[in-house]
Design a protein around this motif. Structure first.
Motif, PDB file in Angstrom:
ATOM      1  N   GLY A 141     -19.937   6.560  40.303  1.00 50.02           N
ATOM      2  CA  GLY A 141     -18.975   5.602  40.829  1.00 50.02           C
ATOM      3  C   GLY A 141     -19.038   4.277  40.099  1.00 50.02           C
ATOM      4  O   GLY A 141     -18.010   3.637  39.828  1.00 50.02           O
ATOM      5  N   LEU A 142     -20.252   3.860  39.752  1.00 51.90           N
ATOM      6  CA  LEU A 142     -20.439   2.608  39.019  1.00 51.90           C
ATOM      7  C   LEU A 142     -19.687   2.632  37.689  1.00 51.90           C
ATOM      8  O   LEU A 142     -19.131   1.618  37.252  1.00 51.90           O
ATOM      9  N   GLN A 143     -19.632   3.786  37.058  1.00 50.78           N
ATOM     10  CA  GLN A 143     -18.927   3.884  35.783  1.00 50.78           C
ATOM     11  C   GLN A 143     -17.440   3.579  35.925  1.00 50.78           C
ATOM     12  O   GLN A 143     -16.820   3.058  34.996  1.00 50.78           O
ATOM     13  N   VAL A 144     -16.862   3.892  37.085  1.00 46.64           N
ATOM     14  CA  VAL A 144     -15.462   3.542  37.319  1.00 46.64           C
ATOM     15  C   VAL A 144     -15.313   2.024  37.411  1.00 46.64           C
ATOM     16  O   VAL A 144     -14.364   1.443  36.870  1.00 46.64           O
ATOM     17  N   VAL A 145     -16.242   1.367  38.100  1.00 42.76           N
ATOM     18  CA  VAL A 145     -16.205  -0.091  38.198  1.00 42.76           C
ATOM     19  C   VAL A 145     -16.299  -0.703  36.808  1.00 42.76           C
ATOM     20  O   VAL A 145     -15.562  -1.645  36.469  1.00 42.76           O
ATOM     21  N   GLU A 146     -17.200  -0.168  35.988  1.00 44.07           N
ATOM     22  CA  GLU A 146     -17.342  -0.694  34.632  1.00 44.07           C
ATOM     23  C   GLU A 146     -16.074  -0.495  33.815  1.00 44.07           C
ATOM     24  O   GLU A 146     -15.691  -1.368  33.024  1.00 44.07           O
ATOM     25  N   ASP A 147     -15.415   0.648  34.010  1.00 46.74           N
ATOM     26  CA  ASP A 147     -14.157   0.872  33.298  1.00 46.74           C
ATOM     27  C   ASP A 147     -13.095  -0.123  33.757  1.00 46.74           C
ATOM     28  O   ASP A 147     -12.266  -0.573  32.950  1.00 46.74           O
ATOM     29  N   MET A 148     -13.115  -0.479  35.043  1.00 49.06           N
ATOM     30  CA  MET A 148     -12.132  -1.439  35.549  1.00 49.06           C
ATOM     31  C   MET A 148     -12.401  -2.853  35.044  1.00 49.06           C
ATOM     32  O   MET A 148     -11.538  -3.726  35.158  1.00 49.06           O
ATOM     33  N   ALA A 149     -13.581  -3.077  34.477  1.00 50.89           N
ATOM     34  CA  ALA A 149     -13.824  -4.362  33.825  1.00 50.89           C
ATOM     35  C   ALA A 149     -12.982  -4.504  32.560  1.00 50.89           C
ATOM     36  O   ALA A 149     -12.857  -5.602  32.009  1.00 50.89           O
ATOM     37  N   SER A 150     -12.393  -3.400  32.102  1.00 51.03           N
ATOM     38  CA  SER A 150     -11.464  -3.457  30.957  1.00 51.03           C
ATOM     39  C   SER A 150     -10.020  -3.402  31.438  1.00 51.03           C
ATOM     40  O   SER A 150      -9.133  -2.934  30.709  1.00 51.03           O
ATOM     41  N   LEU A 478     -15.622  11.279  32.058  1.00 53.51           N
ATOM     42  CA  LEU A 478     -15.982   9.888  32.317  1.00 53.51           C
ATOM     43  C   LEU A 478     -14.706   9.080  32.570  1.00 53.51           C
ATOM     44  O   LEU A 478     -13.601   9.512  32.241  1.00 53.51           O
ATOM     45  N   PRO A 479     -14.865   7.879  33.144  1.00 52.44           N
ATOM     46  CA  PRO A 479     -13.686   7.145  33.630  1.00 52.44           C
ATOM     47  C   PRO A 479     -12.702   6.655  32.578  1.00 52.44           C
ATOM     48  O   PRO A 479     -11.612   6.216  32.940  1.00 52.44           O
ATOM     49  N   TYR A 497      -8.662   7.775  38.896  1.00 51.14           N
ATOM     50  CA  TYR A 497      -9.325   6.842  37.973  1.00 51.14           C
ATOM     51  C   TYR A 497      -8.807   6.941  36.543  1.00 51.14           C
ATOM     52  O   TYR A 497      -7.887   7.696  36.248  1.00 51.14           O
ATOM     53  N   GLY A 498      -9.358   6.113  35.654  1.00 48.02           N
ATOM     54  CA  GLY A 498      -8.860   6.054  34.285  1.00 48.02           C
ATOM     55  C   GLY A 498      -7.424   5.558  34.229  1.00 48.02           C
ATOM     56  O   GLY A 498      -6.932   4.883  35.136  1.00 48.02           O
ATOM     57  N   ARG A 499      -6.722   5.904  33.174  1.00 42.44           N
ATOM     58  CA  ARG A 499      -5.345   5.461  33.013  1.00 42.44           C
ATOM     59  C   ARG A 499      -4.444   6.024  34.118  1.00 42.44           C
ATOM     60  O   ARG A 499      -3.541   5.349  34.611  1.00 42.44           O
ATOM     61  N   SER A 500      -4.697   7.271  34.523  1.00 39.43           N
ATOM     62  CA  SER A 500      -3.897   7.843  35.606  1.00 39.43           C
ATOM     63  C   SER A 500      -4.079   7.066  36.897  1.00 39.43           C
ATOM     64  O   SER A 500      -3.111   6.827  37.634  1.00 39.43           O
ATOM     65  N   GLY A 501      -5.323   6.681  37.202  1.00 33.74           N
ATOM     66  CA  GLY A 501      -5.568   5.910  38.416  1.00 33.74           C
ATOM     67  C   GLY A 501      -4.853   4.570  38.395  1.00 33.74           C
ATOM     68  O   GLY A 501      -4.300   4.133  39.414  1.00 33.74           O
ATOM     69  N   VAL A 502      -4.860   3.908  37.251  1.00 36.11           N
ATOM     70  CA  VAL A 502      -4.133   2.639  37.114  1.00 36.11           C
ATOM     71  C   VAL A 502      -2.646   2.865  37.348  1.00 36.11           C
ATOM     72  O   VAL A 502      -1.979   2.082  38.049  1.00 36.11           O
ATOM     73  N   ASN A 503      -2.114   3.939  36.795  1.00 36.59           N
ATOM     74  CA  ASN A 503      -0.691   4.231  36.998  1.00 36.59           C
ATOM     75  C   ASN A 503      -0.385   4.517  38.464  1.00 36.59           C
ATOM     76  O   ASN A 503       0.684   4.137  38.966  1.00 36.59           O
ATOM     77  N   PHE A 504      -1.311   5.197  39.151  1.00 32.90           N
ATOM     78  CA  PHE A 504      -1.069   5.512  40.557  1.00 32.90           C
ATOM     79  C   PHE A 504      -0.948   4.252  41.400  1.00 32.90           C
ATOM     80  O   PHE A 504      -0.107   4.165  42.295  1.00 32.90           O
TER      81      PHE A 504
END
Length: 533
Positions: A141-150, A478-479, A497-504
């Motif tokens: 889950g932490l890896q998703v948070v780190e990806d959202m830092a971008s 990975l995220p 999560y990832g680009r799909s999660g941002v689009n959602f």
């Protein structure tokens, strides 16, 4: 690795283990000294709120049956207050600069790292995972948070000059209030699939953790408050059917994310979409591993054993079916031998490989499906039913179980067991293995173990599963990618999560603007009196 590095790593692991042991002892003392277990609070508008509900759900430690906490079924008034708080917070949060939201994600990931052992210990106490696996729950889950830092990269739009002096460009805007409904099997990871992506993109969130293990989500809410997320941006509500009905029907909620079983997921998806909401729903699974005769035998068998029995099989990406091609079927007995070596114990025990199942009901269901396999003609090579764990006689334990000669018509194949049970099937060719997998209604993941590039290529291009592993047992991306289960394992159009999660969690806005060059041309000042013609 040098001897010094090994010593340093050993000291770090020992320190982590002792921290978790201290937390466990604190929990036990609290349980022994308290006249009644503590209650889990709601988190509304940045504050912890003691529910006024008259309906409560006891959370049991799966290894001991002790009541760890009591979870309220939130009242209608409390649900209304949470939604109102999220709606009010959205007005200002959506206008918060993207750099500020990025900074909050950086702060949150550090706070999660600093509280890793606390989160993991909560998971062990409420969900039953062994401590090392609980840490993995938090880490993924932490890896998703780190990806959202971008998030600054994720939200970049497109721009094109479509005509002279005319530009068309796109921006991604938040939806508003969104909701997340979480399962019991990943108390930290799944909430972190949801609310960090929602918040980073400018939404506010109503989160419902599983009523079976809400502790990790409550710690995450505390960390959000500590790092300075504004009040109302994240709200946590508890309950069961009534809470779900509220989240899927309230007009302020624009989108719903769900992870869990088929029955609940289909209900939530249909109700949410009928009420005009976006919905993404990860449902059940039946993940297959194809074992070719040319596979690296040691790697394949160890990978399958770990992916099947880890977390007591309570993963939506657990490898629950092994399809042995040709002569590799002779290896099934060796998987059973490896499984016998796995240690079943309470999650805080240092030698534990897998812990208890979440509830007596889940245990009984898994045992029933094992018995059904026997009744329908399969062979139980290793039977984990009735396993004795002396220190935890009341635990919901099922030992590793291996069932051979399974066919597609059997209940143990048709249903998701969601326990530490491997069903083994035998075919003659890779084509038959692919046909078998493609005939299953689920499509979360599938793997192949082989040394042949040609077999791997054929498998990845022809198998109908959203996530494919080549000599990898659990191919969860990975995220920077997205979780891409398909077929009966997913309802919706946009993944987690990832680009799909941002689009959602965002909607596109397209702007077309015209700024004529001649409007910027210099003009000579006029000093004479205007005249009327």
């Amino acid at each position: 690795m040098s001897a010094q590095m090994l010593r340093t790593q050993s000291r770090m692991l020992l320190k982590q283990y002792k921290q978790a042991q201290r937390y466990q002892l604190q929990q036990l003392r609290r349980l022994n000294n308290a006249a009644a277990p503590e209650t889990t609070k709601l988190f509304i508008n940045g504050e912890y709120v003691e529910s006024q509900s008259d309906q409560w759900i006891d959370v049991h430690n799966p290894a001991t049956q002790e009541v760890v906490t009591r979870v309220p079924k939130a009242t209608a008034k409390e649900l209304e207050e949470a939604a109102h708080s999220a709606q009010l917070a959205f007005g200002s949060w959506r206008r918060t600069s993207i750099l500020t939201r990025q900074r909050k994600m950086l702060d949150l990931q550090q706070a999660i790292r600093d509280n890793m052992e606390r989160l993991a210990a909560s998971i062990v106490s409420e969900q039953g995972k062994v401590l090392s696996d609980a840490r993995g729950d938090v880490m993924r889950g932490l890896q998703v948070v780190e990806d959202m830092a971008s998030i600054t990269n994720h939200l970049q739009g497109q721009r094109l000059e479509v005509s002279a002096d005319m530009d068309t460009y796109t921006v991604r805007e938040p939806l508003g209030v969104v909701a997340g409904i979480c399962p019991f099997n990943f108390p930290a990871m799944i909430p972190l699939w949801m609310f960090p992506v929602a918040l980073a993109t400018g939404n506010t969130c109503l989160l419902k953790p599983s009523e079976r293990d809400p502790g990790a989500a409550m710690i995450l809410a505390e960390l959000c408050k500590d790092v300075g997320f504004p009040a109302g941006v994240l709200n946590i509500v508890h309950g069961s059917h009534t809470t779900v009905d509220f989240l899927t029907s309230d007009p302020r909620v624009r989108a719903v994310s769900f992870v869990g079983g088929d029955r609940a997921g289909k209900y939530i998806y249909e109700r949410a979409t009928q009420n005009g909401k976006r919905c993404q729903a990860n449902l059940g699974a039946k993940n297959h591993a194809v074992v070719m005769p040319d596979a690296n035998k040691e790697h394949a068998l160890n990978a399958i054993a770990g992916a099947t029995f880890g977390a007591a099989g309570q993963r939506c990406m657990a490898l629950s079916v092994a399809v042995f091609v040709g002569d590799s079927g002779a290896w099934i007995s060796e998987i059973a031998e490896r499984a016998k070596q796995l240690r079943v114990n309470g999650g805080f025990e240092s030698d534990a490989d897998l812990g208890p199942m979440i509830s007596p009901e889940a245990l009984a269901r898994a045992e029933h499906l094992v018995q059904s396999a026997i009744d329908e003609g399969a062979t139980v090579t290793l039977d984990g039913r009735g396993i004795s764990v002396p220190k935890y006689p009341r635990g919901n334990f099922l030992g590793p179980t291996v069932i051979d000669h399974v066919t597609t018509q059997m209940q143990c194949y048709q249903q998701e067991i969601f326990g530490p049970v491997l069903t083994c099937m035998r075919v003659d060719t890779l084509d038959q293995a692919v046909e078998l997998i493609n005939g299953n209604r689920y499509g979360n993941g599938a793997s192949i173990f082989t040394r042949s590039g040609a077999c791997a290529r054929k498998f990845e291009s022809s198998v109908e599963a959203g996530q494919v592993g080549i000599n990898v047992p659990i191919p969860v991306p990975l995220p920077m990618f997205s979780f891409t289960g398909n077929k009966g394992s997913f309802l919706g159009d946009t993944n987690f999560y990832g680009r799909s999660g941002v689009n959602f969690y965002t909607q596109l806005k397209t702007i077309t603007s015209l700024w004529r060059k001649q409007d910027a041309e210099d003009r000579q000042a006029t000093v004479h009196m205007p005249t009327i013609h």
